[in-house]
Motif scaffolding. Structure first.
Motif, PDB file in Angstrom:
ATOM      1  N   LYS A  51       0.785  -1.140  -0.092  1.00 26.32           N
ATOM      2  CA  LYS A  51       0.086  -0.009  -0.004  1.00 26.32           C
ATOM      3  C   LYS A  51       0.804   1.286   0.146  1.00 26.32           C
ATOM      4  O   LYS A  51       0.308   2.189  -0.283  1.00 26.32           O
ATOM      5  CB  LYS A  51      -0.990  -0.126   1.192  1.00 26.32           C
ATOM      6  N   ARG A  52       2.117   1.185   0.271  1.00 23.74           N
ATOM      7  CA  ARG A  52       2.795   2.332   0.406  1.00 23.74           C
ATOM      8  C   ARG A  52       4.399   2.496   0.300  1.00 23.74           C
ATOM      9  O   ARG A  52       4.961   1.015   0.382  1.00 23.74           O
ATOM     10  CB  ARG A  52       2.621   3.266   1.502  1.00 23.74           C
ATOM     11  N   MET A  53       5.022   3.211  -0.027  1.00 26.56           N
ATOM     12  CA  MET A  53       6.389   3.193   0.012  1.00 26.56           C
ATOM     13  C   MET A  53       7.104   4.589   0.753  1.00 26.56           C
ATOM     14  O   MET A  53       6.459   5.608   0.557  1.00 26.56           O
ATOM     15  CB  MET A  53       6.880   3.373  -1.795  1.00 26.56           C
ATOM     16  N   ALA A  54       8.115   4.171   1.378  1.00 25.17           N
ATOM     17  CA  ALA A  54       8.507   5.226   2.241  1.00 25.17           C
ATOM     18  C   ALA A  54      10.326   5.346   1.915  1.00 25.17           C
ATOM     19  O   ALA A  54      10.931   4.333   2.173  1.00 25.17           O
ATOM     20  CB  ALA A  54       8.448   5.278   3.772  1.00 25.17           C
ATOM     21  N   LEU A  55      10.752   6.134   1.725  1.00 27.33           N
ATOM     22  CA  LEU A  55      12.094   6.500   1.474  1.00 27.33           C
ATOM     23  C   LEU A  55      12.861   7.345   2.489  1.00 27.33           C
ATOM     24  O   LEU A  55      12.441   8.346   2.753  1.00 27.33           O
ATOM     25  CB  LEU A  55      12.498   7.200  -0.055  1.00 27.33           C
ATOM     26  N   MET A  56      13.696   6.682   3.388  1.00 24.61           N
ATOM     27  CA  MET A  56      14.553   7.454   4.496  1.00 24.61           C
ATOM     28  C   MET A  56      15.981   7.579   3.790  1.00 24.61           C
ATOM     29  O   MET A  56      16.697   6.625   3.539  1.00 24.61           O
ATOM     30  CB  MET A  56      14.327   6.751   5.743  1.00 24.61           C
ATOM     31  N   ARG A  57      16.263   8.774   4.069  1.00 25.58           N
ATOM     32  CA  ARG A  57      17.864   9.220   3.495  1.00 25.58           C
ATOM     33  C   ARG A  57      18.325   9.599   4.767  1.00 25.58           C
ATOM     34  O   ARG A  57      17.869  10.559   5.292  1.00 25.58           O
ATOM     35  CB  ARG A  57      17.773   9.924   2.365  1.00 25.58           C
ATOM     36  N   GLU A  58      19.594   9.178   5.092  1.00 26.47           N
ATOM     37  CA  GLU A  58      20.262   9.848   6.115  1.00 26.47           C
ATOM     38  C   GLU A  58      21.383  10.829   5.570  1.00 26.47           C
ATOM     39  O   GLU A  58      22.009  10.641   4.569  1.00 26.47           O
ATOM     40  CB  GLU A  58      21.090   8.613   6.809  1.00 26.47           C
ATOM     41  N   PHE A  59      21.491  12.035   6.050  1.00 24.02           N
ATOM     42  CA  PHE A  59      22.545  13.008   5.694  1.00 24.02           C
ATOM     43  C   PHE A  59      23.633  12.770   6.896  1.00 24.02           C
ATOM     44  O   PHE A  59      23.403  12.552   7.808  1.00 24.02           O
ATOM     45  CB  PHE A  59      22.024  14.321   5.896  1.00 24.02           C
ATOM     46  N   GLU A  60      24.852  12.804   6.184  1.00 22.64           N
ATOM     47  CA  GLU A  60      26.028  12.739   6.877  1.00 22.64           C
ATOM     48  C   GLU A  60      26.074  13.738   7.833  1.00 22.64           C
ATOM     49  O   GLU A  60      27.021  13.736   8.810  1.00 22.64           O
ATOM     50  CB  GLU A  60      27.340  12.264   6.129  1.00 22.64           C
ATOM     51  N   ALA A  61      25.674  14.903   7.441  1.00 24.12           N
ATOM     52  CA  ALA A  61      25.883  16.072   8.335  1.00 24.12           C
ATOM     53  C   ALA A  61      24.544  17.099   8.056  1.00 24.12           C
ATOM     54  O   ALA A  61      23.847  16.721   7.150  1.00 24.12           O
ATOM     55  CB  ALA A  61      26.890  17.051   7.785  1.00 24.12           C
ATOM     56  N   PRO A  62      23.977  17.525   8.947  1.00 23.54           N
ATOM     57  CA  PRO A  62      22.965  18.514   8.924  1.00 23.54           C
ATOM     58  C   PRO A  62      23.030  19.179   7.790  1.00 23.54           C
ATOM     59  O   PRO A  62      23.876  19.760   7.127  1.00 23.54           O
ATOM     60  CB  PRO A  62      22.985  19.565  10.307  1.00 23.54           C
ATOM     61  N   ARG A  63      21.752  19.442   7.008  1.00 22.90           N
ATOM     62  CA  ARG A  63      21.486  19.869   5.599  1.00 22.90           C
ATOM     63  C   ARG A  63      20.593  20.866   6.015  1.00 22.90           C
ATOM     64  O   ARG A  63      19.406  20.919   5.798  1.00 22.90           O
ATOM     65  CB  ARG A  63      20.947  18.946   4.684  1.00 22.90           C
ATOM     66  N   LEU A  64      21.134  22.360   5.853  1.00 27.44           N
ATOM     67  CA  LEU A  64      20.179  23.502   6.166  1.00 27.44           C
ATOM     68  C   LEU A  64      19.958  24.167   4.761  1.00 27.44           C
ATOM     69  O   LEU A  64      19.293  25.220   4.750  1.00 27.44           O
ATOM     70  CB  LEU A  64      20.575  24.441   7.144  1.00 27.44           C
ATOM     71  N   ASP A  65      20.623  23.604   3.699  1.00 26.71           N
ATOM     72  CA  ASP A  65      20.807  24.221   2.679  1.00 26.71           C
ATOM     73  C   ASP A  65      19.894  23.628   1.415  1.00 26.71           C
ATOM     74  O   ASP A  65      20.089  23.979   0.274  1.00 26.71           O
ATOM     75  CB  ASP A  65      22.106  24.348   2.071  1.00 26.71           C
ATOM     76  N   LEU A  66      18.978  22.694   1.824  1.00 21.69           N
ATOM     77  CA  LEU A  66      18.252  21.899   0.923  1.00 21.69           C
ATOM     78  C   LEU A  66      17.187  22.896   0.175  1.00 21.69           C
ATOM     79  O   LEU A  66      16.485  23.630   1.111  1.00 21.69           O
ATOM     80  CB  LEU A  66      17.452  20.977   1.568  1.00 21.69           C
ATOM     81  N   SER A  67      17.386  23.048  -1.000  1.00 19.44           N
ATOM     82  CA  SER A  67      16.317  23.950  -1.535  1.00 19.44           C
ATOM     83  C   SER A  67      14.745  23.184  -1.766  1.00 19.44           C
ATOM     84  O   SER A  67      14.685  21.869  -1.647  1.00 19.44           O
ATOM     85  CB  SER A  67      16.633  24.361  -2.918  1.00 19.44           C
ATOM     86  N   VAL A  68      13.750  23.933  -1.592  1.00 18.34           N
ATOM     87  CA  VAL A  68      12.435  23.239  -2.076  1.00 18.34           C
ATOM     88  C   VAL A  68      12.578  22.605  -3.519  1.00 18.34           C
ATOM     89  O   VAL A  68      11.782  21.656  -3.725  1.00 18.34           O
ATOM     90  CB  VAL A  68      11.111  24.444  -1.863  1.00 18.34           C
ATOM     91  N   HIS A  69      13.245  23.114  -4.364  1.00 19.10           N
ATOM     92  CA  HIS A  69      13.309  22.648  -5.661  1.00 19.10           C
ATOM     93  C   HIS A  69      13.895  21.355  -5.678  1.00 19.10           C
ATOM     94  O   HIS A  69      13.552  20.237  -6.312  1.00 19.10           O
ATOM     95  CB  HIS A  69      14.037  23.382  -6.734  1.00 19.10           C
ATOM     96  N   GLU A  70      15.152  20.962  -4.769  1.00 19.78           N
ATOM     97  CA  GLU A  70      15.590  19.786  -4.512  1.00 19.78           C
ATOM     98  C   GLU A  70      14.400  18.632  -3.870  1.00 19.78           C
ATOM     99  O   GLU A  70      14.578  17.721  -4.483  1.00 19.78           O
ATOM    100  CB  GLU A  70      16.590  19.693  -3.654  1.00 19.78           C
ATOM    101  N   MET A  71      13.558  19.052  -3.199  1.00 20.68           N
ATOM    102  CA  MET A  71      12.556  18.540  -2.442  1.00 20.68           C
ATOM    103  C   MET A  71      11.563  18.027  -3.660  1.00 20.68           C
ATOM    104  O   MET A  71      10.935  16.715  -3.601  1.00 20.68           O
ATOM    105  CB  MET A  71      11.988  19.128  -1.239  1.00 20.68           C
ATOM    106  N   LEU A  72      10.977  19.047  -4.368  1.00 18.19           N
ATOM    107  CA  LEU A  72      10.073  18.749  -5.353  1.00 18.19           C
ATOM    108  C   LEU A  72      10.527  17.720  -6.445  1.00 18.19           C
ATOM    109  O   LEU A  72       9.900  17.146  -7.114  1.00 18.19           O
ATOM    110  CB  LEU A  72       9.719  20.198  -6.008  1.00 18.19           C
ATOM    111  N   ALA A  73      11.916  17.702  -6.682  1.00 16.51           N
ATOM    112  CA  ALA A  73      12.616  16.862  -7.540  1.00 16.51           C
ATOM    113  C   ALA A  73      12.574  15.353  -7.156  1.00 16.51           C
ATOM    114  O   ALA A  73      12.395  14.445  -8.080  1.00 16.51           O
ATOM    115  CB  ALA A  73      13.914  17.132  -7.888  1.00 16.51           C
ATOM    116  N   GLU A  74      12.289  15.145  -5.910  1.00 16.37           N
ATOM    117  CA  GLU A  74      12.151  13.879  -5.350  1.00 16.37           C
ATOM    118  C   GLU A  74      10.575  13.392  -5.548  1.00 16.37           C
ATOM    119  O   GLU A  74      10.186  12.170  -5.264  1.00 16.37           O
ATOM    120  CB  GLU A  74      12.286  13.765  -3.963  1.00 16.37           C
ATOM    121  N   LEU A  75       9.595  14.132  -5.971  1.00 12.12           N
ATOM    122  CA  LEU A  75       8.387  13.846  -6.094  1.00 12.12           C
ATOM    123  C   LEU A  75       7.796  13.043  -7.326  1.00 12.12           C
ATOM    124  O   LEU A  75       8.554  13.498  -8.280  1.00 12.12           O
ATOM    125  CB  LEU A  75       7.296  14.754  -5.471  1.00 12.12           C
ATOM    126  N   ASP A  76       6.628  12.382  -7.378  1.00 10.68           N
ATOM    127  CA  ASP A  76       6.157  11.866  -8.828  1.00 10.68           C
ATOM    128  C   ASP A  76       5.574  13.348  -9.465  1.00 10.68           C
ATOM    129  O   ASP A  76       4.779  13.827  -8.991  1.00 10.68           O
ATOM    130  CB  ASP A  76       5.229  11.021  -8.306  1.00 10.68           C
TER     131      ASP A  76
END
Length: 188
Positions: free
Chosen positions: A68-93
Protein backbone atom coordinates in the motif's frame (compact mmCIF):
# COMPACT_ATOMS: atom_id res chain seq x y z
CA UNK A 1 2.27 19.69 -11.93
CA UNK A 2 1.32 22.76 -10.00
CA UNK A 3 3.17 23.72 -6.82
CA UNK A 4 1.84 26.16 -4.25
CA UNK A 5 3.27 27.15 -0.91
CA UNK A 6 1.38 28.00 2.25
CA UNK A 7 3.24 30.11 4.77
CA UNK A 8 2.28 31.71 8.05
CA UNK A 9 3.04 31.98 11.70
CA UNK A 10 3.09 28.90 13.90
CA UNK A 11 -0.38 28.37 15.31
CA UNK A 12 -2.13 30.16 12.43
CA UNK A 13 -3.84 26.94 11.33
CA UNK A 14 -1.80 26.01 8.26
CA UNK A 15 -1.96 22.25 8.78
CA UNK A 16 -5.69 22.25 9.52
CA UNK A 17 -6.62 24.24 6.41
CA UNK A 18 -4.23 22.19 4.27
CA UNK A 19 -5.89 18.96 5.40
CA UNK A 20 -9.18 20.41 4.21
CA UNK A 21 -7.72 21.72 0.92
CA UNK A 22 -6.17 18.30 0.21
CA UNK A 23 -9.56 16.64 0.80
CA UNK A 24 -11.33 19.09 -1.54
CA UNK A 25 -8.71 18.55 -4.28
CA UNK A 26 -9.01 14.75 -3.86
CA UNK A 27 -12.82 14.97 -4.03
CA UNK A 28 -12.34 16.71 -7.38
CA UNK A 29 -10.26 13.76 -8.60
CA UNK A 30 -6.83 15.35 -8.30
CA UNK A 31 -3.65 13.72 -7.06
CA UNK A 32 -1.87 15.72 -4.37
CA UNK A 33 1.61 15.50 -2.86
CA UNK A 34 2.85 17.44 0.16
CA UNK A 35 6.24 18.81 1.15
CA UNK A 36 6.33 19.78 4.83
CA UNK A 37 9.11 21.58 6.64
CA UNK A 38 9.69 20.39 10.21
CA UNK A 39 11.80 22.48 12.57
CA UNK A 40 12.82 19.49 14.66
CA UNK A 41 14.25 16.03 14.29
CA UNK A 42 11.60 13.50 13.32
CA UNK A 43 11.84 9.78 12.77
CA UNK A 44 9.11 8.07 10.77
CA UNK A 45 10.66 4.67 11.28
CA UNK A 46 9.79 2.31 14.14
CA UNK A 47 12.69 1.50 16.47
CA UNK A 48 13.58 -2.19 16.39
CA UNK A 49 12.00 -2.90 12.97
CA UNK A 50 14.20 -4.12 10.11
CA UNK A 51 14.24 -0.80 8.22
CA UNK A 52 15.19 1.07 11.40
CA UNK A 53 17.94 -1.46 12.08
CA UNK A 54 19.30 -1.04 8.53
CA UNK A 55 19.48 2.75 8.97
CA UNK A 56 21.13 2.43 12.37
CA UNK A 57 23.66 0.04 10.81
CA UNK A 58 24.70 2.85 8.46
CA UNK A 59 22.58 2.59 5.30
CA UNK A 60 22.47 5.90 3.43
CA UNK A 61 18.96 5.16 2.11
CA UNK A 62 16.32 2.66 3.05
CA UNK A 63 13.34 2.20 0.75
CA UNK A 64 10.52 0.51 2.61
CA UNK A 65 7.84 -0.95 0.37
CA UNK A 66 4.52 -2.58 1.24
CA UNK A 67 1.52 -3.38 -0.93
CA UNK A 68 0.00 0.00 0.00
CA UNK A 69 2.88 2.45 0.35
CA UNK A 70 6.51 3.24 -0.13
CA UNK A 71 8.72 5.29 2.20
CA UNK A 72 12.22 6.45 1.42
CA UNK A 73 14.41 7.41 4.34
CA UNK A 74 17.71 9.08 3.56
CA UNK A 75 20.31 9.83 6.19
CA UNK A 76 22.40 12.96 5.80
CA UNK A 77 25.98 12.61 6.93
CA UNK A 78 25.84 16.16 8.28
CA UNK A 79 22.91 18.51 8.92
CA UNK A 80 21.54 19.92 5.65
CA UNK A 81 20.14 23.39 6.11
CA UNK A 82 20.79 24.25 2.48
CA UNK A 83 18.23 21.95 0.83
CA UNK A 84 16.11 23.97 -1.53
CA UNK A 85 12.43 23.39 -2.06
CA UNK A 86 13.36 22.55 -5.67
CA UNK A 87 15.55 19.64 -4.53
CA UNK A 88 12.63 18.31 -2.51
CA UNK A 89 10.13 18.76 -5.34
CA UNK A 90 12.50 16.85 -7.63
CA UNK A 91 12.02 13.81 -5.36
CA UNK A 92 8.26 13.71 -6.01
CA UNK A 93 6.24 12.01 -8.73
CA UNK A 94 5.85 14.72 -11.40
CA UNK A 95 2.52 13.29 -12.56
CA UNK A 96 0.61 14.64 -9.54
CA UNK A 97 -1.78 17.51 -10.14
CA UNK A 98 -0.80 19.63 -7.14
CA UNK A 99 2.07 19.79 -4.69
CA UNK A 100 1.22 21.58 -1.46
CA UNK A 101 4.29 23.01 0.28
CA UNK A 102 3.84 23.86 3.94
CA UNK A 103 6.46 26.13 5.42
CA UNK A 104 9.53 27.17 3.42
CA UNK A 105 8.36 30.76 3.77
CA UNK A 106 11.65 32.02 2.27
CA UNK A 107 11.12 30.08 -0.95
CA UNK A 108 10.25 31.88 -4.18
CA UNK A 109 7.42 29.43 -4.88
CA UNK A 110 4.10 31.20 -5.37
CA UNK A 111 2.25 30.92 -2.10
CA UNK A 112 -0.76 31.84 -0.03
CA UNK A 113 -0.11 33.54 3.28
CA UNK A 114 -2.16 32.14 6.17
CA UNK A 115 -2.90 34.87 8.71
CA UNK A 116 -4.88 34.79 11.96
CA UNK A 117 -5.03 37.45 14.61
CA UNK A 118 -2.76 36.44 17.49
CA UNK A 119 -4.37 35.26 20.71
CA UNK A 120 -4.71 37.74 23.54
CA UNK A 121 -1.30 38.28 25.11
CA UNK A 122 0.64 37.02 22.06
CA UNK A 123 2.90 39.41 20.20
CA UNK A 124 1.44 41.12 17.11
CA UNK A 125 1.82 39.41 13.73
CA UNK A 126 2.80 41.34 10.66
CA UNK A 127 1.82 40.40 7.13
CA UNK A 128 4.65 38.90 5.06
CA UNK A 129 3.19 39.74 1.67
CA UNK A 130 4.41 43.34 1.36
CA UNK A 131 8.02 42.07 1.48
CA UNK A 132 7.46 38.75 -0.32
CA UNK A 133 6.55 39.06 -4.00
CA UNK A 134 5.83 35.31 -4.17
CA UNK A 135 2.71 35.67 -2.02
CA UNK A 136 -0.30 35.60 -4.33
CA UNK A 137 -3.15 35.84 -1.79
CA UNK A 138 -3.84 36.07 1.92
CA UNK A 139 -6.17 33.59 3.65
CA UNK A 140 -7.61 34.79 6.95
CA UNK A 141 -10.56 34.14 9.21
CA UNK A 142 -11.15 37.86 9.82
CA UNK A 143 -10.14 40.33 7.09
CA UNK A 144 -11.07 43.24 9.37
CA UNK A 145 -8.25 42.29 11.75
CA UNK A 146 -5.47 42.32 9.15
CA UNK A 147 -2.73 44.66 10.42
CA UNK A 148 -2.87 46.71 7.20
CA UNK A 149 -4.92 47.07 4.04
CA UNK A 150 -4.37 44.12 1.74
CA UNK A 151 -3.92 44.71 -1.99
CA UNK A 152 -3.94 40.97 -2.76
CA UNK A 153 -6.94 38.67 -3.00
CA UNK A 154 -8.22 37.88 0.51
CA UNK A 155 -9.50 34.31 0.90
CA UNK A 156 -11.70 32.92 3.65
CA UNK A 157 -9.60 30.60 5.79
CA UNK A 158 -12.79 28.88 6.95
CA UNK A 159 -13.90 28.01 3.41
CA UNK A 160 -11.33 25.60 1.93
CA UNK A 161 -13.56 24.91 -1.09
CA UNK A 162 -13.37 28.61 -2.03
CA UNK A 163 -9.59 28.56 -1.57
CA UNK A 164 -9.41 25.57 -3.94
CA UNK A 165 -11.67 27.37 -6.44
CA UNK A 166 -9.27 30.34 -6.36
CA UNK A 167 -6.27 27.99 -6.79
CA UNK A 168 -7.88 26.29 -9.79
CA UNK A 169 -8.96 29.59 -11.37
CA UNK A 170 -5.37 30.84 -11.04
CA UNK A 171 -3.70 27.52 -11.84
CA UNK A 172 -1.41 28.91 -14.54
CA UNK A 173 0.57 30.90 -11.99
CA UNK A 174 1.27 27.71 -10.03
CA UNK A 175 2.65 25.61 -12.91
CA UNK A 176 5.93 24.36 -11.55
CA UNK A 177 9.17 25.21 -13.31
CA UNK A 178 12.02 23.17 -11.90
CA UNK A 179 14.49 26.01 -12.38
CA UNK A 180 13.92 28.87 -9.95
CA UNK A 181 13.89 32.45 -11.26
CA UNK A 182 17.40 33.82 -11.82
CA UNK A 183 18.75 30.36 -10.84
CA UNK A 184 18.45 31.34 -7.18
CA UNK A 185 18.00 28.44 -4.81
CA UNK A 186 16.48 29.49 -1.52
CA UNK A 187 17.38 27.37 1.50
CA UNK A 188 14.95 26.50 4.25
Amino acid sequence: MKAIGFAGYSGAGKTTVLEQIIRVLRERGMRVSVVKHAHHDVDVDVPGKDSWRHRKAGAFEVLLVTEKRMALMREFEAPRLDLSVHEMLAELDPSVDWVIVEGFKQSELPKIEIWREPAAGDKPRTLRYPEDAAIQAVATDDPGCLPRDCTLPVLDLNDPAKIVEWMLANGARFEYASTPPNNQENPL
